[in-house]
Design a protein around this motif. Sequence first.
Motif, PDB file in Angstrom:
ATOM      1  N   ALA A 222      10.682   5.825  -2.240  1.00  0.00           N
ATOM      2  CA  ALA A 222      10.164   6.691  -1.193  1.00  0.00           C
ATOM      3  C   ALA A 222       9.237   7.724  -1.839  1.00  0.00           C
ATOM      4  O   ALA A 222       8.126   7.948  -1.396  1.00  0.00           O
ATOM      5  N   LEU A 223       9.682   8.309  -2.936  1.00  0.00           N
ATOM      6  CA  LEU A 223       8.902   9.301  -3.667  1.00  0.00           C
ATOM      7  C   LEU A 223       9.007   8.978  -5.151  1.00  0.00           C
ATOM      8  O   LEU A 223      10.079   8.997  -5.723  1.00  0.00           O
ATOM      9  N   SER A 224       7.882   8.687  -5.777  1.00  0.00           N
ATOM     10  CA  SER A 224       7.841   8.327  -7.191  1.00  0.00           C
ATOM     11  C   SER A 224       7.109   9.414  -7.968  1.00  0.00           C
ATOM     12  O   SER A 224       5.975   9.766  -7.629  1.00  0.00           O
ATOM     13  N   LEU A 225       7.782   9.967  -8.987  1.00  0.00           N
ATOM     14  CA  LEU A 225       7.183  10.974  -9.865  1.00  0.00           C
ATOM     15  C   LEU A 225       7.067  10.372 -11.256  1.00  0.00           C
ATOM     16  O   LEU A 225       8.064   9.955 -11.834  1.00  0.00           O
ATOM     17  N   GLU A 226       5.848  10.346 -11.794  1.00  0.00           N
ATOM     18  CA  GLU A 226       5.604   9.699 -13.091  1.00  0.00           C
ATOM     19  C   GLU A 226       4.829  10.642 -14.013  1.00  0.00           C
ATOM     20  O   GLU A 226       3.989  11.419 -13.555  1.00  0.00           O
ATOM     21  N   GLY A 227       5.101  10.538 -15.306  1.00  0.00           N
ATOM     22  CA  GLY A 227       4.309  11.229 -16.318  1.00  0.00           C
ATOM     23  C   GLY A 227       4.302  12.741 -16.212  1.00  0.00           C
ATOM     24  O   GLY A 227       3.290  13.377 -16.464  1.00  0.00           O
ATOM     25  N   GLY A 228       5.416  13.329 -15.829  1.00  0.00           N
ATOM     26  CA  GLY A 228       5.521  14.781 -15.771  1.00  0.00           C
ATOM     27  C   GLY A 228       5.052  15.415 -14.470  1.00  0.00           C
ATOM     28  O   GLY A 228       4.956  16.638 -14.371  1.00  0.00           O
ATOM     29  N   ALA A 229       4.745  14.626 -13.462  1.00  0.00           N
ATOM     30  CA  ALA A 229       4.343  15.169 -12.154  1.00  0.00           C
ATOM     31  C   ALA A 229       5.521  15.904 -11.520  1.00  0.00           C
ATOM     32  O   ALA A 229       6.677  15.612 -11.816  1.00  0.00           O
ATOM     33  N   SER A 230       5.220  16.844 -10.629  1.00  0.00           N
ATOM     34  CA  SER A 230       6.295  17.603  -9.991  1.00  0.00           C
ATOM     35  C   SER A 230       5.958  17.906  -8.539  1.00  0.00           C
ATOM     36  O   SER A 230       4.794  18.021  -8.165  1.00  0.00           O
ATOM     37  N   VAL A 231       7.016  18.038  -7.741  1.00  0.00           N
ATOM     38  CA  VAL A 231       6.857  18.426  -6.339  1.00  0.00           C
ATOM     39  C   VAL A 231       8.069  19.266  -5.940  1.00  0.00           C
ATOM     40  O   VAL A 231       9.199  18.968  -6.329  1.00  0.00           O
ATOM     41  N   GLU A 232       7.827  20.365  -5.244  1.00  0.00           N
ATOM     42  CA  GLU A 232       8.899  21.194  -4.704  1.00  0.00           C
ATOM     43  C   GLU A 232       9.199  20.686  -3.300  1.00  0.00           C
ATOM     44  O   GLU A 232       8.295  20.571  -2.478  1.00  0.00           O
TER      45      GLU A 232
ATOM     46  N   GLN B 133       0.823  -1.195   0.000  1.00  0.00           N
ATOM     47  CA  GLN B 133       0.000   0.000   0.000  1.00  0.00           C
ATOM     48  C   GLN B 133       0.861   1.250   0.000  1.00  0.00           C
ATOM     49  O   GLN B 133       1.876   1.320   0.682  1.00  0.00           O
ATOM     50  N   GLU B 134       0.442   2.252  -0.762  1.00  0.00           N
ATOM     51  CA  GLU B 134       1.081   3.567  -0.723  1.00  0.00           C
ATOM     52  C   GLU B 134       0.365   4.406   0.334  1.00  0.00           C
ATOM     53  O   GLU B 134      -0.832   4.249   0.556  1.00  0.00           O
ATOM     54  N   ILE B 135       1.084   5.303   0.935  1.00  0.00           N
ATOM     55  CA  ILE B 135       0.455   6.221   1.883  1.00  0.00           C
ATOM     56  C   ILE B 135      -0.280   7.328   1.130  1.00  0.00           C
ATOM     57  O   ILE B 135      -1.374   7.727   1.504  1.00  0.00           O
ATOM     58  N   LEU B 136       0.313   7.801   0.044  1.00  0.00           N
ATOM     59  CA  LEU B 136      -0.244   8.939  -0.674  1.00  0.00           C
ATOM     60  C   LEU B 136      -0.085   8.729  -2.174  1.00  0.00           C
ATOM     61  O   LEU B 136       0.997   8.394  -2.644  1.00  0.00           O
ATOM     62  N   HIS B 137      -1.175   8.921  -2.921  1.00  0.00           N
ATOM     63  CA  HIS B 137      -1.128   8.875  -4.384  1.00  0.00           C
ATOM     64  C   HIS B 137      -1.914  10.073  -4.910  1.00  0.00           C
ATOM     65  O   HIS B 137      -3.122  10.183  -4.690  1.00  0.00           O
ATOM     66  N   ILE B 138      -1.216  10.971  -5.592  1.00  0.00           N
ATOM     67  CA  ILE B 138      -1.818  12.164  -6.184  1.00  0.00           C
ATOM     68  C   ILE B 138      -1.763  11.980  -7.688  1.00  0.00           C
ATOM     69  O   ILE B 138      -0.710  11.672  -8.229  1.00  0.00           O
TER      70      ILE B 138
ATOM     71  N   GLY C 178       5.464  -1.323  -1.268  1.00  0.00           N
ATOM     72  CA  GLY C 178       4.990  -0.227  -2.100  1.00  0.00           C
ATOM     73  C   GLY C 178       5.761   1.049  -1.842  1.00  0.00           C
ATOM     74  O   GLY C 178       6.472   1.184  -0.860  1.00  0.00           O
ATOM     75  N   SER C 179       5.579   1.986  -2.749  1.00  0.00           N
ATOM     76  CA  SER C 179       6.198   3.295  -2.599  1.00  0.00           C
ATOM     77  C   SER C 179       5.506   4.044  -1.471  1.00  0.00           C
ATOM     78  O   SER C 179       4.362   3.753  -1.125  1.00  0.00           O
ATOM     79  N   VAL C 180       6.182   5.008  -0.900  1.00  0.00           N
ATOM     80  CA  VAL C 180       5.588   5.801   0.175  1.00  0.00           C
ATOM     81  C   VAL C 180       4.620   6.822  -0.421  1.00  0.00           C
ATOM     82  O   VAL C 180       3.460   6.891  -0.045  1.00  0.00           O
ATOM     83  N   ALA C 181       5.084   7.616  -1.367  1.00  0.00           N
ATOM     84  CA  ALA C 181       4.244   8.623  -2.012  1.00  0.00           C
ATOM     85  C   ALA C 181       4.460   8.559  -3.525  1.00  0.00           C
ATOM     86  O   ALA C 181       5.590   8.410  -3.988  1.00  0.00           O
ATOM     87  N   ARG C 182       3.364   8.686  -4.275  1.00  0.00           N
ATOM     88  CA  ARG C 182       3.455   8.633  -5.736  1.00  0.00           C
ATOM     89  C   ARG C 182       2.617   9.752  -6.326  1.00  0.00           C
ATOM     90  O   ARG C 182       1.466   9.941  -5.949  1.00  0.00           O
ATOM     91  N   LEU C 183       3.233  10.503  -7.242  1.00  0.00           N
ATOM     92  CA  LEU C 183       2.528  11.528  -7.999  1.00  0.00           C
ATOM     93  C   LEU C 183       2.571  11.104  -9.453  1.00  0.00           C
ATOM     94  O   LEU C 183       3.647  10.781  -9.974  1.00  0.00           O
ATOM     95  N   SER C 184       1.418  11.081 -10.127  1.00  0.00           N
ATOM     96  CA  SER C 184       1.387  10.649 -11.519  1.00  0.00           C
ATOM     97  C   SER C 184       0.468  11.549 -12.339  1.00  0.00           C
ATOM     98  O   SER C 184      -0.569  11.995 -11.863  1.00  0.00           O
ATOM     99  N   GLY C 185       0.888  11.805 -13.555  1.00  0.00           N
ATOM    100  CA  GLY C 185       0.138  12.670 -14.464  1.00  0.00           C
ATOM    101  C   GLY C 185       0.774  14.041 -14.545  1.00  0.00           C
ATOM    102  O   GLY C 185       1.325  14.541 -13.564  1.00  0.00           O
ATOM    103  N   SER C 186       0.677  14.660 -15.711  1.00  0.00           N
ATOM    104  CA  SER C 186       1.432  15.892 -15.964  1.00  0.00           C
ATOM    105  C   SER C 186       1.037  17.057 -15.072  1.00  0.00           C
ATOM    106  O   SER C 186       1.831  17.956 -14.848  1.00  0.00           O
TER     107      SER C 186
END
Length: 77
Positions: free
Chosen positions: A57-67, A4-9, A29-37
């Motif tokens: 720990a932090l997965s960024l997919e498909g152009g997602a971004s996090v500061e 299970q992921e804790i957070l998926h945006i 599973g990954s801890v946090a995942r952001l997916s989509g542009s």
Amino acid sequence: MKSQEILHIKNGGRFDMLNCMLDNDGCRGSVARLSGSSAQGRWDQVEICGAERQNCALSLEGGASVELHKCRIWKNH
């Protein structure tokens, strides 16, 4: 072991965090995942820990971004 992921945006979601801990220790599973542009966030003083092997720990997919500001990733196996 539970998978299970804790957070998926995804797809246009935005999630800003301040002074938080995301702890997935003991689960698969990954801890946090952001997916989509347009998935994004700004995280200040966030600790991310507990990713198992073959996950992130932090997965960024498909152009997602996090500061990330003053964040820490630890116990990432």
